[in-house]
Design an enzyme around this catalytic site. Sequence first.
Site, PDB file in Angstrom:
ATOM      1  N   LYS A  52     -18.729  -5.896  -6.566  1.00 26.16           N
ATOM      2  CA  LYS A  52     -19.056  -6.694  -7.752  1.00 26.16           C
ATOM      3  C   LYS A  52     -20.436  -6.379  -8.329  1.00 26.16           C
ATOM      4  O   LYS A  52     -20.696  -6.623  -9.503  1.00 26.16           O
ATOM      5  CB  LYS A  52     -18.967  -8.176  -7.411  1.00 26.16           C
ATOM      6  CG  LYS A  52     -17.546  -8.709  -7.239  1.00 26.16           C
ATOM      7  CD  LYS A  52     -16.832  -8.808  -8.567  1.00 26.16           C
ATOM      8  CE  LYS A  52     -15.529  -9.589  -8.444  1.00 26.16           C
ATOM      9  NZ  LYS A  52     -14.871  -9.754  -9.749  1.00 26.16           N
ATOM     10  N   SER A 307     -12.858  -3.953  -0.681  1.00 23.00           N
ATOM     11  CA  SER A 307     -13.646  -4.511  -1.785  1.00 23.00           C
ATOM     12  C   SER A 307     -14.773  -5.432  -1.360  1.00 23.00           C
ATOM     13  O   SER A 307     -15.692  -5.682  -2.149  1.00 23.00           O
ATOM     14  CB  SER A 307     -12.727  -5.257  -2.756  1.00 23.00           C
ATOM     15  OG  SER A 307     -12.045  -6.308  -2.087  1.00 23.00           O
TER      16      SER A 307
END
Length: 505
Positions: A52, A307
């Site tokens: 992110k 992720s």
Amino acid sequence: MPFDSLLRDILTSRVYDVARETPLDPAPRLSARLGTSVLLKREDLQPVFSFKIRGAYNRMARLTAEERGRGVIAASAGNHAQGVALSAQHLGMRATIVMPQTTPDIKVDAVRNRGAEVVLAGDTYADAYAFACEEASRTGATFIHPFDDPLVIAGQGTVGDEIVRQRPGELAGIFIPVGGGGLLAGIAAYVKAVLPAVRIIGVEPVDADAMARSLAAGHRVVLERVGLFADGVAVREVGEHTFAIATQTVDEIVLVDNDAICAAIKDVFDDTRTIMEPAGALAVAGLKAWAAAQPDLPPGALVAVLSGANMNFDRLRFVAERAELGEQREALFAVTIPERKGAFREFCTILGPRVITEFNYRLSTRAEAHIFVGVGTRSRADADDVLVRLREGGYRVADLTQSELAKLHVRYMVGGRSRDVTRERVCRFEFPERPGALLQFLDTLGGRWNISLFHYRNHGADIGRVLAGFEVPPEEDAAFDGFLEALGYRSFEDTGEDAYERFLA
């Protein structure tokens, strides 16, 4: 969004001011098991342990001096929040992060440690998002969207650029976790532009499948509710920009359940000695499910994007319990055995040298006993073989491996019978887990019907799970049904379910 503009933004992204180029590592154990080359894109190695940071910084680095002076605000379950907080710290900006009250403490603390102000609002991302939008309008702060912004998507697209450059040879497919779709859209747009033959496969939890439903419907679908186990992808509606890109670039979506995600966390640990958060291991779970469904695997490596690794330590209890089930290395059975000396030994003799992982028993009657047993297995076929052997041995047996009632509650309650209960209706409930949530749940239940059974166990997850029994006379069934509907909590009725009848009724 024109693809040429997006590709230009990906190639000119400024993510490397704060992010790092992460490795594309082989997964030797998983590769050997699946019979094909598996590569792991290690976004868990970013400074905030998640991809992110790429999109957040790329968006914020493009703000004007005036916009930077007003500060930024974001809504996030955690990883985007940390990306915004670190970016603001690097750029010398003020940042406010609105997070759901169910966000794991590790993520809240990480954001505060980056100097951002944290506001906890609501139980879901949707609640936090609505509050953050109101605050942005009131204060003039720039809202940094977690996924549906062209510059955020471009920042995430740099993951695709790295995979293409780092690939050791031919690629067959890339598996990407999907929440709002920013990572999927960014990687897919880039990879399809330069390597169109590579399959782009999104992965979602079965209880947070907004992208799969949207692609099937041809328009964005809003989910009524989402599962919170993989909180990093717990999004009710995918982005407008991300959906438009996905319709043109994504080959398919794979759905996986929580047990499969837990098994994938263990798989990643076995190969890397790193613990993923549930959303972080989602792509590996999807890769395994997809590979198992192929009659012949295509040539070339399969890539899974790891992720994020912001795992709440308390949640490891739940992960460890469910990983073996997700990997089909444990099966759960309810078996009726005669109540006499030597019966347990005879039962174990039929199982042979197999590992018994759990054995729960309490005297039921003088004629027979119901036991709850866990057995170590090598595969689903192996579990089916155990079932056949037990039945051939004359035992009445039920396979409870897929029973949520059994896995979440009954295995901890065996022997909890009462002869004084009259007409019991049994329901499972889910509610947002936060301090005081159990008391609030009990207050909401009220006192109209006597509670005859209650089981709650804190799993360290984002949702609390309760099994409750109520004494409900037949003439009050309709009123009880109305009570369940109006309660406001997700519920499942298990009255008459096999595990309940054998051990609790």
